[in-house]
Design a protein around this motif. Structure first.
Motif, PDB file in Angstrom:
ATOM      1  N   VAL A 370      15.597  15.216  -4.946  1.00 32.51           N
ATOM      2  CA  VAL A 370      15.963  14.204  -3.963  1.00 32.51           C
ATOM      3  C   VAL A 370      14.661  13.759  -3.309  1.00 32.51           C
ATOM      4  O   VAL A 370      13.987  14.554  -2.638  1.00 32.51           O
ATOM      5  CB  VAL A 370      16.931  14.762  -2.908  1.00 32.51           C
ATOM      6  CG1 VAL A 370      17.307  13.669  -1.907  1.00 32.51           C
ATOM      7  CG2 VAL A 370      18.173  15.350  -3.567  1.00 32.51           C
ATOM      8  N   GLU A 371      14.282  12.510  -3.523  1.00 36.51           N
ATOM      9  CA  GLU A 371      13.018  12.002  -2.991  1.00 36.51           C
ATOM     10  C   GLU A 371      13.267  11.347  -1.636  1.00 36.51           C
ATOM     11  O   GLU A 371      14.105  10.456  -1.511  1.00 36.51           O
ATOM     12  CB  GLU A 371      12.384  11.011  -3.967  1.00 36.51           C
ATOM     13  CG  GLU A 371      11.041  10.527  -3.504  1.00 36.51           C
ATOM     14  CD  GLU A 371      10.132  10.083  -4.633  1.00 36.51           C
ATOM     15  OE1 GLU A 371       9.051   9.549  -4.309  1.00 36.51           O
ATOM     16  OE2 GLU A 371      10.479  10.268  -5.810  1.00 36.51           O
ATOM     17  N   LEU A 372      12.530  11.808  -0.638  1.00 39.78           N
ATOM     18  CA  LEU A 372      12.741  11.358   0.731  1.00 39.78           C
ATOM     19  C   LEU A 372      11.667  10.359   1.146  1.00 39.78           C
ATOM     20  O   LEU A 372      10.478  10.560   0.869  1.00 39.78           O
ATOM     21  CB  LEU A 372      12.727  12.555   1.689  1.00 39.78           C
ATOM     22  CG  LEU A 372      13.718  13.679   1.352  1.00 39.78           C
ATOM     23  CD1 LEU A 372      13.690  14.754   2.425  1.00 39.78           C
ATOM     24  CD2 LEU A 372      15.123  13.139   1.171  1.00 39.78           C
ATOM     25  N   VAL A 373      12.113   9.287   1.820  1.00 40.31           N
ATOM     26  CA  VAL A 373      11.203   8.209   2.196  1.00 40.31           C
ATOM     27  C   VAL A 373      11.381   7.868   3.666  1.00 40.31           C
ATOM     28  O   VAL A 373      12.463   7.993   4.237  1.00 40.31           O
ATOM     29  CB  VAL A 373      11.441   6.941   1.338  1.00 40.31           C
ATOM     30  CG1 VAL A 373      11.062   7.204  -0.112  1.00 40.31           C
ATOM     31  CG2 VAL A 373      12.887   6.459   1.445  1.00 40.31           C
ATOM     32  N   ALA A 374      10.276   7.434   4.278  1.00 42.73           N
ATOM     33  CA  ALA A 374      10.326   6.966   5.661  1.00 42.73           C
ATOM     34  C   ALA A 374      10.827   5.540   5.742  1.00 42.73           C
ATOM     35  O   ALA A 374      11.370   5.120   6.774  1.00 42.73           O
ATOM     36  CB  ALA A 374       8.934   7.073   6.285  1.00 42.73           C
ATOM     37  N   ASP A 375      10.658   4.791   4.643  1.00 44.32           N
ATOM     38  CA  ASP A 375      11.068   3.387   4.601  1.00 44.32           C
ATOM     39  C   ASP A 375      11.528   3.081   3.180  1.00 44.32           C
ATOM     40  O   ASP A 375      10.733   3.176   2.237  1.00 44.32           O
ATOM     41  CB  ASP A 375       9.891   2.497   5.001  1.00 44.32           C
ATOM     42  CG  ASP A 375      10.253   1.030   5.107  1.00 44.32           C
ATOM     43  OD1 ASP A 375      10.794   0.478   4.125  1.00 44.32           O
ATOM     44  OD2 ASP A 375      10.003   0.429   6.165  1.00 44.32           O
ATOM     45  N   ARG A 376      12.774   2.723   3.032  1.00 41.50           N
ATOM     46  CA  ARG A 376      13.297   2.456   1.681  1.00 41.50           C
ATOM     47  C   ARG A 376      12.663   1.221   1.047  1.00 41.50           C
ATOM     48  O   ARG A 376      12.505   1.172  -0.174  1.00 41.50           O
ATOM     49  CB  ARG A 376      14.819   2.278   1.739  1.00 41.50           C
ATOM     50  CG  ARG A 376      15.587   3.577   1.661  1.00 41.50           C
ATOM     51  CD  ARG A 376      17.051   3.291   1.564  1.00 41.50           C
ATOM     52  NE  ARG A 376      17.792   4.455   1.137  1.00 41.50           N
ATOM     53  CZ  ARG A 376      19.098   4.518   1.084  1.00 41.50           C
ATOM     54  NH1 ARG A 376      19.831   3.460   1.455  1.00 41.50           N
ATOM     55  NH2 ARG A 376      19.701   5.610   0.670  1.00 41.50           N
ATOM     56  N   ALA A 377      12.316   0.254   1.851  1.00 41.30           N
ATOM     57  CA  ALA A 377      11.754  -0.971   1.306  1.00 41.30           C
ATOM     58  C   ALA A 377      10.370  -0.728   0.710  1.00 41.30           C
ATOM     59  O   ALA A 377      10.066  -1.176  -0.401  1.00 41.30           O
ATOM     60  CB  ALA A 377      11.695  -2.055   2.374  1.00 41.30           C
ATOM     61  N   THR A 378       9.525  -0.006   1.445  1.00 39.23           N
ATOM     62  CA  THR A 378       8.163   0.250   0.962  1.00 39.23           C
ATOM     63  C   THR A 378       8.070   1.536   0.136  1.00 39.23           C
ATOM     64  O   THR A 378       7.068   1.772  -0.521  1.00 39.23           O
ATOM     65  CB  THR A 378       7.197   0.379   2.147  1.00 39.23           C
ATOM     66  OG1 THR A 378       7.567   1.530   2.936  1.00 39.23           O
ATOM     67  CG2 THR A 378       7.248  -0.872   3.016  1.00 39.23           C
ATOM     68  N   ARG A 379       9.113   2.378   0.234  1.00 35.59           N
ATOM     69  CA  ARG A 379       9.145   3.679  -0.438  1.00 35.59           C
ATOM     70  C   ARG A 379       8.047   4.618   0.056  1.00 35.59           C
ATOM     71  O   ARG A 379       7.605   5.511  -0.663  1.00 35.59           O
ATOM     72  CB  ARG A 379       9.089   3.521  -1.966  1.00 35.59           C
ATOM     73  CG  ARG A 379      10.238   2.688  -2.508  1.00 35.59           C
ATOM     74  CD  ARG A 379      10.254   2.562  -4.005  1.00 35.59           C
ATOM     75  NE  ARG A 379      11.390   1.736  -4.415  1.00 35.59           N
ATOM     76  CZ  ARG A 379      11.698   1.415  -5.669  1.00 35.59           C
ATOM     77  NH1 ARG A 379      10.933   1.866  -6.655  1.00 35.59           N
ATOM     78  NH2 ARG A 379      12.744   0.666  -5.934  1.00 35.59           N
ATOM     79  N   GLU A 380       7.619   4.411   1.285  1.00 31.03           N
ATOM     80  CA  GLU A 380       6.634   5.301   1.890  1.00 31.03           C
ATOM     81  C   GLU A 380       7.215   6.703   1.995  1.00 31.03           C
ATOM     82  O   GLU A 380       8.312   6.889   2.539  1.00 31.03           O
ATOM     83  CB  GLU A 380       6.253   4.794   3.281  1.00 31.03           C
ATOM     84  CG  GLU A 380       5.295   5.710   4.024  1.00 31.03           C
ATOM     85  CD  GLU A 380       5.140   5.319   5.479  1.00 31.03           C
ATOM     86  OE1 GLU A 380       4.527   6.110   6.232  1.00 31.03           O
ATOM     87  OE2 GLU A 380       5.642   4.242   5.864  1.00 31.03           O
ATOM     88  N   PRO A 381       6.532   7.714   1.495  1.00 32.20           N
ATOM     89  CA  PRO A 381       7.060   9.080   1.580  1.00 32.20           C
ATOM     90  C   PRO A 381       7.172   9.547   3.025  1.00 32.20           C
ATOM     91  O   PRO A 381       6.400   9.126   3.895  1.00 32.20           O
ATOM     92  CB  PRO A 381       6.027   9.914   0.816  1.00 32.20           C
ATOM     93  CG  PRO A 381       5.295   8.942  -0.059  1.00 32.20           C
ATOM     94  CD  PRO A 381       5.269   7.661   0.717  1.00 32.20           C
TER      95      PRO A 381
END
Length: 435
Positions: A370-381
């Motif tokens: 499960v990959e977690l991101v701070a921002d779904r648009a930029t996909r910043e981890p």
């Protein structure tokens, strides 16, 4: 909870901190969890606090903790013969090799036993270089192959950098559509462009200098990166085109983890060398090995293979392999892993994508990320601090996690029940929702 139980947990912790030097760690900040026992998919400390093992420890306890068939086989072998030199013939060792090669494609009929996965990779590289007379080994940046001399340099992640003492290693990018290096918008594009990239690296490095392409069949620590359809077969075609050997690393992915005996078996490819460890006996006794194609094995019919280990094919390890593989076959454990991934774990994890912090879910069998991101648009981890809170929250709720970078790997034993898997994923949802 008795005073004795508390004392045992405290003593275990004290002795660890005073005398044990831990791997991949800054020693001063460690706070290791004390574990004293286990059964199936659960472990506990001396005081009896239980944890659902969603890590399989190091993604190796495929058959679960303390499987009675395997522990009994180890005890019986210990009573019969605890150790013997590798130059001898031993029934347990021969039976272990027979059980392993019965699961491989035709023509892969010899096993060189090692002490674990890293030295399996080490010796596969050695065999490839000696067989081809070439030096270079190509492997991906998103990979982990072990912590010995050549294996850690074949590794692509950060652990390679302070350990780059081995020669002849070249890295390239493998497919990873969620963070594509190739501006791909589909699995088909990612596969095509990744293969083109690999072939250009081969051509640029000089094909006649390359002994092998080394790949994890399904990269594990790097992120459970399921290869797109056609990728492994395409790598095989490139290797054949230039007379290069293909080594597939099944150390983490093999023996039931993906719901198949070998992860490569779904990809229409047959490697020249296969490295294994972990799930072959669920880590009950340290062991690994290289499965060798007949053409490579023949190279050493009249030529000495310049490699060996004191504990190669150790009888206790061999007995544990025979018992583990027999039990897995008889109890349908590999099939259970496939069913769990298809019917329980996969669907439950897919539902986590309604949480804003979840960028992508991917995997097979009991091998998921499960990959977690701070921002779904930029996909910043997400940050390391967020991952630390996730890990601490799961442990507090009684789930042992496997955390890597910005990912939670969901990798329980192949014997986990549907109820246990559902329980663990519900806890994951609760903790993630509070981050």
């Amino acid at each position: 909870m008795t005073a004795t139980e508390v004392d045992l947990d405290a003593l275990a912790y004290q002795l660890d901190r005073e005398h044990v030097f831990h791997s991949w760690s800054a020693q001063g900040a460690l706070h290791p969890l004390v574990l004293a026992g286990g059964r199936g998919s659960r472990v506990w400390d001396h005081a009896g606090r239980e944890y659902l093992d969603f890590s399989s420890q190091m993604v190796n306890v495929n058959i679960g903790h303390q499987h009675p068939v395997v522990t009994r086989a180890i005890a019986e072998q210990a009573a019969r013969l605890t150790t013997i030199a590798p130059a001898t013939a031993n029934l347990a060792r021969g039976m272990a090799a027979q059980r392993i090669t019965a699961l491989t494609p035709p023509g892969l009929d010899k096993v060189f036993f090692t002490n674990g996965g890293a030295d399996a990779v080490e010796n596969a590289i050695r065999m490839a270089r000696l067989h081809t007379g070439r030096d270079k080994v190509l492997s991906t940046y998103r990979s982990y192959h072990g912590n010995t001399g050549a294996a850690v340099v074949a590794t692509g992640d950060w652990r390679r950098v302070p350990n780059e003492f081995a020669r002849g290693h070249v890295h390239f990018f493998g497919p990873y559509l969620y963070r594509s290096e190739f501006w791909a918008e589909s699995a088909e594009q990612e596969c095509e462009r990744a293969l083109r990239h690999l072939e250009r690296v081969v051509q640029s490095e000089g094909p006649d200098s390359i002994a092998a392409i080394l790949l994890e069949s399904l990269p594990g620590t790097a992120g459970i990166l399921v290869p797109p359809p056609g990728y492994l077969a395409g790598v095989r075609a490139i290797a054949d085109r230039y007379g290069i050997l293909l080594i597939l690393d099944e150390v983490m992915a093999g023996f039931g983890r993906t719901g198949a005996w070998f992860a490569f078996s779904r990809h229409d490819v047959v490697p020249d060398l296969i490295t294994f460890a972990k799930g072959v006996n669920s880590g009950y006794v340290p062991v690994g090995g290289v499965i060798i194609a007949e053409s490579i094995a023949r190279t050493f019919d009249e030529r000495v293979f310049p490699g060996g280990l004191t504990y190669s094919g150790h009888p206790l390890a061999a007995a544990s392999i025979v018992a583990a593989l027999d039990a897995m076959a008889e109890e349908g454990i590999v099939e259970n892993a496939a069913r769990l991934g298809r019917e329980t774990i996969g669907p439950a994890l897919a539902e986590l994508t309604d949480l804003p912090i979840v960028g992508e879910v991917r995997g097979e069998g009991v091998f998921w990320a499960v990959e977690l991101v701070a921002d779904r648009a930029t996909r910043e981890p997400v940050s390391a601090a967020t991952m630390a809170r996730l890990k601490a929250g799961l442990v507090e709720r009684g789930v042992l996690p496997f955390v890597a970078d910005n990912r939670l790997h969901v990798v329980p034993p192949c014997v986990i029940t549907d109820a246990e898997a559902t329980e663990g994923i519900a806890i994951i949802r609760d903790v993630m929702a509070g981050l």
